[in-house]
Design an enzyme around this catalytic site. Structure first.
Site, short mmCIF file in Angstrom:
data_model
loop_
_atom_site.label_atom_id
_atom_site.label_comp_id
_atom_site.label_asym_id
_atom_site.label_seq_id
_atom_site.Cartn_x
_atom_site.Cartn_y
_atom_site.Cartn_z
N ASN A 48 26.79 12.48 61.12
CA ASN A 48 26.23 13.33 62.16
C ASN A 48 26.17 14.80 61.77
O ASN A 48 25.42 15.58 62.35
CB ASN A 48 27.05 13.18 63.45
CG ASN A 48 27.08 11.76 63.95
OD1 ASN A 48 26.04 11.19 64.26
ND2 ASN A 48 28.26 11.16 64.04
N GLN A 129 20.03 9.09 69.89
CA GLN A 129 20.63 8.80 68.59
C GLN A 129 20.27 9.95 67.65
O GLN A 129 19.10 10.13 67.32
CB GLN A 129 20.07 7.48 68.03
CG GLN A 129 20.14 6.32 69.01
CD GLN A 129 21.51 5.67 69.05
OE1 GLN A 129 22.47 6.18 68.50
NE2 GLN A 129 21.61 4.52 69.68
N ARG A 181 -4.56 -16.64 61.54
CA ARG A 181 -3.79 -15.55 60.95
C ARG A 181 -4.51 -14.22 61.23
O ARG A 181 -5.65 -14.03 60.79
CB ARG A 181 -3.64 -15.78 59.45
CG ARG A 181 -2.76 -14.77 58.72
CD ARG A 181 -2.74 -15.07 57.23
NE ARG A 181 -1.94 -14.10 56.51
CZ ARG A 181 -0.63 -14.25 56.26
NH1 ARG A 181 -0.01 -15.34 56.69
NH2 ARG A 181 0.02 -13.33 55.60
#
Length: 245
Positions: A48, A129, A181
């Site tokens: 941090n 965060q 696909r």
């Protein structure tokens, strides 16, 4: 003499104000930002506080959150003195997290519940965060706006990866059909949690949840979705920042 008395009174008043518990001036309708920043990170020690382009990850988050002007207070929950000092340096309030809620196995929701238990007036919060180094004010403002009519808002990024799964020892397509696909331009892709932020309510957190069926999302650009968990991530973030400078 009178001027000296006034100066002394002013200094005493400032000191008393500084000692007031933040809970005493928190309205139950206010939105509070929360950053969980313990000191015991393993992948990158003191992650941090690691710097990117001259600022620590923690200070970057605090500055961006503060610049959004969306929150009553910005809190940093930590068990570490260095992190607490960095948080205060950039204007955040510090919640001292007990050791038993700052272990490797402690989940974010457990740390949030401990924080809310200590601050009973806080009803709405936004978990950020600080490892999401490309947090932007525009994402925060969009999230806060959507939170007015939802119980929760979180960040997502778009993925066009074709996923497979193992079922009874057989590899099978998970999010597409073999007979059809898709090309990238033919579908919108999947929404994947980005982990950048989660806006939620006390009523959810006390149940051990951050989300329910009444959620909204903020889609962030794929290039902003980098989370710094390893030294490689850190190198990539620094390279991107250097090129932007």
């Amino acid at each position: 003499m009178i001027a000296l008395q006034i100066l002394c009174f002013t200094l005493v008043l400032q000191w008393v104000t500084a000692q007031v518990d933040a809970n005493s001036f928190c309205s139950t309708n206010d939105l509070h930002a929360l950053i969980l920043a313990r000191g015991g990170s393993k992948g990158i020690p003191f992650k941090n506080l690691v710097e990117v382009n001259g600022l620590s990850l923690l200070s970057r988050s605090i500055i961006t959150i503060s610049n959004s002007s969306c929150f009553k207070h910005i809190w940093v929950s930590t068990d570490d003195d260095k992190i607490a000092l960095e948080a205060k340096k950039y204007g955040a309030l510090v919640h001292i997290r007990p050791e038993e809620y700052a272990r490797d196995e402690t989940s974010s929701i457990e740390a949030i519940k401990e924080f809310l238990e200590a601050h009973q007036t806080i009803q709405n919060f936004a978990l950020f965060q600080c490892t999401s180094v490309f947090l932007k004010e525009k994402y925060i403002k969009e999230a806060v706006d959507k939170f007015q009519s939802h119980d929760c808002v979180f960040s997502v990024k778009r993925s066009h990866q074709l996923r497979w799964k193992l079922v009874d020892k057989q590899i099978l397509p998970d999010n597409f059909y073999l007979e059809a696909r898709p090309r990238r331009q033919d579908w919108k892709g999947d929404m994947v949690e980005a982990g950048m932020f989660y806006l939620s309510k006390r009523m959810l957190a006390t149940k051990g949840l951050l989300q329910n069926e009444n959620c909204a999302v903020v889609e962030i650009a794929a290039e902003d979705g980098l989370e710094i968990d390893t030294y490689r991530d850190l190198t990539v973030a620094r390279c991107i920042m250097d090129n932007k400078a």
